[in-house]
Design a protein around this motif. Structure first.
Motif, PDB file in Angstrom:
ATOM      1  N   ILE A   1      14.416 -16.376  73.607  1.00 22.64           N
ATOM      2  CA  ILE A   1      14.137 -15.248  72.717  1.00 22.64           C
ATOM      3  C   ILE A   1      15.412 -14.558  72.251  1.00 22.64           C
ATOM      4  O   ILE A   1      15.368 -13.729  71.341  1.00 22.64           O
ATOM      5  N   GLY A   2      16.536 -14.884  72.870  1.00 19.99           N
ATOM      6  CA  GLY A   2      17.816 -14.329  72.436  1.00 19.99           C
ATOM      7  C   GLY A   2      18.042 -12.883  72.816  1.00 19.99           C
ATOM      8  O   GLY A   2      18.865 -12.201  72.200  1.00 19.99           O
ATOM      9  N   LEU A   3      17.357 -12.413  73.837  1.00 20.11           N
ATOM     10  CA  LEU A   3      17.532 -11.034  74.286  1.00 20.11           C
ATOM     11  C   LEU A   3      18.734 -10.962  75.231  1.00 20.11           C
ATOM     12  O   LEU A   3      18.790 -11.711  76.213  1.00 20.11           O
ATOM     13  N   PRO A   4      19.705 -10.097  74.954  1.00 19.08           N
ATOM     14  CA  PRO A   4      20.862  -9.995  75.855  1.00 19.08           C
ATOM     15  C   PRO A   4      20.431  -9.526  77.248  1.00 19.08           C
ATOM     16  O   PRO A   4      19.624  -8.603  77.372  1.00 19.08           O
ATOM     17  N   TYR A   5      20.967 -10.177  78.262  1.00 14.64           N
ATOM     18  CA  TYR A   5      20.627  -9.802  79.639  1.00 14.64           C
ATOM     19  C   TYR A   5      21.825 -10.009  80.538  1.00 14.64           C
ATOM     20  O   TYR A   5      22.762 -10.717  80.205  1.00 14.64           O
ATOM     21  N   GLU A   6      21.756  -9.352  81.671  1.00 17.00           N
ATOM     22  CA  GLU A   6      22.797  -9.474  82.679  1.00 17.00           C
ATOM     23  C   GLU A   6      22.151 -10.007  83.959  1.00 17.00           C
ATOM     24  O   GLU A   6      21.285  -9.349  84.535  1.00 17.00           O
ATOM     25  N   PRO A   7      22.552 -11.206  84.400  1.00 12.40           N
ATOM     26  CA  PRO A   7      21.954 -11.763  85.616  1.00 12.40           C
ATOM     27  C   PRO A   7      22.630 -11.231  86.880  1.00 12.40           C
ATOM     28  O   PRO A   7      23.833 -10.990  86.904  1.00 12.40           O
ATOM     29  N   HIS A   8      21.829 -11.047  87.900  1.00  9.20           N
ATOM     30  CA  HIS A   8      22.314 -10.658  89.224  1.00  9.20           C
ATOM     31  C   HIS A   8      21.731 -11.647  90.231  1.00  9.20           C
ATOM     32  O   HIS A   8      20.516 -11.827  90.289  1.00  9.20           O
TER      33      HIS A   8
END
Length: 121
Positions: free
Chosen positions: A41-48
């Motif tokens: 979907i191209g949503l910016p995210y930050e993985p943890h």
């Protein structure tokens, strides 16, 4: 809660990009489903990374986000009404992301329910 920093989980996993969706996960089948959806979907995210080897999922900080101690879990700082939204369980997260992005979940009732049925398989 109105700020991302109000969530206890951010004490253990601080956000470098607090404006992005925060993903707490590990590359397991359920964790990967959400990662793939976010990429699609191209949503910016930050993985943890929630490390099972050190029992991160059992920490009070993670359990404040998901009391069952299971991954994946997310916090969307731009949830409904502009307020942060915390979610867990991969199916609920996938439906939320589909609705948020307007992708992969049809609006027509029959097609929508057919798609939801497929989510469970």
């Amino acid at each position: 809660m109105t700020e991302l920093s109000d969530f206890p989980v951010t004490k253990r996993w601080p956000a470098r990009h607090p404006e992005r969706l925060q993903l707490y996960s590990l590359p397991t089948p359920n964790g990967v489903k959400v990662s793939i959806m976010l990429e699609e979907i191209g949503l910016p995210y930050e993985p943890h990374r929630v490390d099972f080897d050190t029992n991160d999922q059992g920490s009070p900080e993670f359990r404040s986000l998901n009391p069952y101690g299971k991954i994946p879990a997310i916090i969307d700082p731009a949830g409904p009404g502009g307020e942060p939204l915390a979610l867990f369980e991969s199916g609920a997260i996938l439906i939320y992301l589909a609705e948020k992005s307007g992708q992969f979940l049809p609006r027509a009732p029959a097609a929508r329910y057919e798609t939801l049925r497929i989510f469970r398989t």
